[in-house]
Design an enzyme around this catalytic site. Sequence first.
Site, PDB file in Angstrom:
ATOM      1  CB  CYS A 147      -8.353  11.576  44.018  1.00 35.88           C
ATOM      2  SG  CYS A 147      -7.769   9.789  43.903  1.00 35.88           S
ATOM      3  CG  HIS A 272     -10.778  12.508  41.199  1.00 31.61           C
ATOM      4  ND1 HIS A 272      -9.420  12.375  40.452  1.00 31.61           N
ATOM      5  CD2 HIS A 272     -10.832  11.341  41.600  1.00 31.61           C
ATOM      6  CE1 HIS A 272      -8.878  11.375  40.607  1.00 31.61           C
ATOM      7  NE2 HIS A 272      -9.885  10.456  41.094  1.00 31.61           N
ATOM      8  CG  ASN A 302      -8.091   8.010  38.766  1.00 32.78           C
ATOM      9  OD1 ASN A 302      -7.444   8.918  39.264  1.00 32.78           O
ATOM     10  ND2 ASN A 302      -8.908   7.305  39.517  1.00 32.78           N
TER      11      ASN A 302
END
Length: 348
Positions: A147, A272, A302
Amino acid sequence: MSVPTVPALSLPAGAAGSRIVGLGHHQPEKVLTNDDIARFVETNDEWIRSRTGIVTRHVAADDVTVADMATAAARHALDDAGVDPLDVDLVIVATATAADRSPNTAGRVAYALRTGVQPGASTPEGEDEPDLRNVVGPAVIDVNVACSGFAHAVGLADQAIRTGTSRTAVVIGAEKLTAVTDWSDRSTCILTADGAGAAVLQAADAPAVGPVVWGSEPELTPAVLIEAPADKFAQDGRAVFKWAITRAADRARRVVEASGLSLDDVGVLVAHQANLRIIEPLAKGLGLEDRVVVTDITESGNTSAASIPMGLSKWWHAGKIPAGTPALLFGFGGGFAWAGQVVLTPER
Ligand code: UT7
C-alpha cells in the site's frame, strides 16, 4: 610493480529537483456495491459504510491484468502532461498483485508505450510486428511495498532525476487486488478493489517533489499478508487500525518536516485509502481536516498501491485539487512499511 592510477568515475549532471507534470488513472468499468457483496457473504451496506466508508468498488474482468490498467493510467498521465511516450526513460510500477514474476509489470508497460500494443495483446491482424531492433527502451522497475508502494516509487524516481539517471519518469501504482481476494471472507472481501494511477515526473529547476521519508514497523511485519501458497489477501485489521490511529500522524509529520514546510502550508492530504475511519482521524490529528482531504475510498475501495495516485488523479481531473499546492502523500500497509513526501500539484 607500479600501481596504475585509477581515474575518478564520472557521474551524470543531476537536476535541482523533479516535478509532477501530469496525472492519470484507470478504473475498470464493473462496479460492485455493498448490496452486491451482501448477496454472497453475511454482511450489509450499513456495516460496510459505517466501519469503512466504502460504498462501491471497481472490479477488473478476468482477462484484465495489472499491466493493462497500469498502461491505461500511464497513457492518461502522459496525455495530460503532453509528453511523448518515447521520451520516457524510466518506468516504475508499484504493485503487489502482478501475476507474473517476469517480465515485470514495468517492462510490459514500457513495451506497450513504445509499440502502442496493449500488454499481452498480439499485433492487430494485417499489421507488421513492431521492429524493436536497436531500440533502447526506458529502465523498467517494479516496486513491491504494497500500500505504500507509490510513495516509495515517487521517491525513487525523484532521486533518479536529481542524480541525473532519468529526465522523464512515469510512476504508476496498479493493483488487481480482487484476484487475491478470498470472496468467502467478509472481513476482507468488502475492502478490496482494482485500479491504477500514474504520475509523470520531469527534471525541474526547483524541487517540486519533497524528499521521501520512508520506514517500517517490524512488530507489524505479519499484519498484512498475500502469502503463498494460498495467495490471498489477509490482515490483522485491528492491529493495523490501531497503528494507524496512534502512530501514523507522527510518521506523516516527519514527512512534512523533511520537506521544509509546515503543516500550515499543506493544502491537500492524499493518504492511502484503507478506511475512511483512518483517513479522517489522520487529517484531524495533523490539523488538516479543513484542507482538501482525498476520500476516494468511498467509491473505489482499497486499491493498495493504486489508491494514492488514483485518488490524486481523479480529484485533480475533477477540479477538486488546486494547482501548484503542497500535497502530502502518505502511504502505509504491507511490509509493514510506510512512506510519504510533499509534492506540489501540477500547474493547469
Ligand atoms: O490497506 C492495508 C492496510 N490495512 C488497513 O489499513 C486496514 C485497517 N483496519 C480496518 O480498516 C478495520 O480493522 C476493518 C475495516 C478491516 C475491520 O473493521 P473493525 O471495526 O476493526 O472490525 P473487527 O475486525 O473488529 O470486527 C468487528 C465485528 C466482528 O464480529 P464480533 O467478533 O465482534 O462478533 C466481525 O466478525 O464485525 C464482524 N465483521 C463483520 N460484520 C458484518 C467483520 N466483517 C464484517 C462484515 N459485515 N463485512
